[in-house]
Design a protein around this motif. Structure first.
Motif, PDB file in Angstrom:
ATOM      1  N   GLN A 106       0.827  -1.203   0.000  1.00  0.00           N
ATOM      2  CA  GLN A 106       0.000   0.000   0.000  1.00  0.00           C
ATOM      3  C   GLN A 106       0.865   1.259   0.000  1.00  0.00           C
ATOM      4  O   GLN A 106       0.554   2.243  -0.685  1.00  0.00           O
ATOM      5  CB  GLN A 106      -0.930  -0.007   1.217  1.00  0.00           C
ATOM      6  CG  GLN A 106      -1.993  -1.096   1.167  1.00  0.00           C
ATOM      7  CD  GLN A 106      -2.797  -1.170   2.453  1.00  0.00           C
ATOM      8  OE1 GLN A 106      -2.691  -0.318   3.332  1.00  0.00           O
ATOM      9  NE2 GLN A 106      -3.613  -2.207   2.583  1.00  0.00           N
TER      10      GLN A 106
ATOM     11  N   VAL B 283       2.255   1.748  -3.543  1.00  0.00           N
ATOM     12  CA  VAL B 283       1.203   2.191  -4.469  1.00  0.00           C
ATOM     13  C   VAL B 283       0.866   3.655  -4.232  1.00  0.00           C
ATOM     14  O   VAL B 283       0.798   4.458  -5.178  1.00  0.00           O
ATOM     15  CB  VAL B 283      -0.050   1.311  -4.320  1.00  0.00           C
ATOM     16  CG1 VAL B 283      -1.243   1.933  -5.068  1.00  0.00           C
ATOM     17  CG2 VAL B 283       0.217  -0.095  -4.841  1.00  0.00           C
TER      18      VAL B 283
ATOM     19  N   GLU C 166      -1.595  -2.794  -9.433  1.00  0.00           N
ATOM     20  CA  GLU C 166      -1.576  -2.830  -7.971  1.00  0.00           C
ATOM     21  C   GLU C 166      -1.238  -4.216  -7.438  1.00  0.00           C
ATOM     22  O   GLU C 166      -0.689  -4.341  -6.344  1.00  0.00           O
ATOM     23  CB  GLU C 166      -2.898  -2.314  -7.408  1.00  0.00           C
ATOM     24  CG  GLU C 166      -3.124  -0.845  -7.739  1.00  0.00           C
ATOM     25  CD  GLU C 166      -4.048  -0.138  -6.772  1.00  0.00           C
ATOM     26  OE1 GLU C 166      -4.498  -0.774  -5.798  1.00  0.00           O
ATOM     27  OE2 GLU C 166      -4.311   1.064  -6.982  1.00  0.00           O
TER      28      GLU C 166
END
Length: 247
Positions: A135, A138, A209
């Motif tokens: 996360q 990203v 992702e």
């Protein structure tokens, strides 16, 4: 990136934090209430969060491991804490440690209570840790930044380190690139592109992702070669050459 020192270290390299974490006593054995107001606030740089644990490093490179709330972890992942210059075009996130009140402070009224890390605290499940790193990578790429893991407690970023970025190839497609400085000889990096002089190793993948999970794994593998432990990975950011991912 600058060249790695011959011995892989630097004189005055940071002292790793006590594995027992912070205690309720302040430096020199003083209780928090005995600390003068002018000595209570210390500007520190944050490391990569490990579960609910966060290590902060002062200007001398000394670190303390805190147990922190999820709201602060989210701020770090989003890159929204105050920044300082980290050298080589990088920045690092900062918090002010209030040693008297045992809170960490950010911008304006942002502050988070912290507690002592229990020595019996269990390791963070790898799946959860890897997902948090994914996360972070990203979010950084979406706002146009690369993420760099380094040795902890550095005033300025230098190798050994590992960087994750998302860039465009010659056809305009977005690629996830993970680069280790200097080159690494690890099982997960066996098929990487290696510079002939050993300055770096690189792995590429089409950026989406899901593939960023692989980037997170590569970052953590490389970090094991220079970080004392998962709570002690230095964290820097760098502007991406191709701007925000997807724009």
């Amino acid at each position: 990136m600058t060249e790695q020192p011959e011995n892989g270290q630097q004189n005055g390299s940071p002292t790793p934090p006590d594995p027992q974490g912070p205690t309720e006593t302040a430096p020199d054995g003083m209780a928090p209430e005995d600390i003068a107001e002018e000595d209570a606030l210390v500007l520190t740089t944050v490391a990569v969060p490990y579960g609910d644990r966060l290590t902060t490093y002062d200007a001398a490179g000394s670190g303390i491991i805190w147990q922190v709330p999820a709201t602060l972890q989210a701020k770090i992942a989003a890159g929204s804490l105050p920044r300082r210059e980290g050298g080589e075009g990088t920045t690092a996130q900062c918090v002010v440690v209030d040693q008297k009140r045992l809170v960490l402070k950010g911008l304006e009224d942002d502050q988070w209570p912290v507690t002592v890390v229990d020595e019996k605290t269990l390791p963070v499940p790898m799946d959860a840790y890897r997902e948090r790193i994914r996360q972070m990578l990203v979010q950084a790429a979406r706002r146009g930044e690369a993420v760099i893991f380094s040795r902890p407690g550095l005033a300025e970023m230098e190798p050994p380190c590992v960087r994750s970025s998302v860039v465009r190839d010659d056809d305009g497609a977005w690629l996830s690139v993970v680069e280790a400085f200097p080159a690494v000889n690890l099982e997960g990096w066996a098929d990487a592109e290696h510079d002939e002089d050993g300055a770096a190793s690189r792995k590429y993948a089409i950026a989406d992702e899901e593939t960023m999970t692989g980037a997170a794994m590569l970052m953590l593998m490389a970090a094991q070669t220079f970080a004392p432990g998962p709570e002690q990975i230095g964290l820097f950011f760098e502007e991406s050459a191709d701007g925000p991912w997807g724009e």
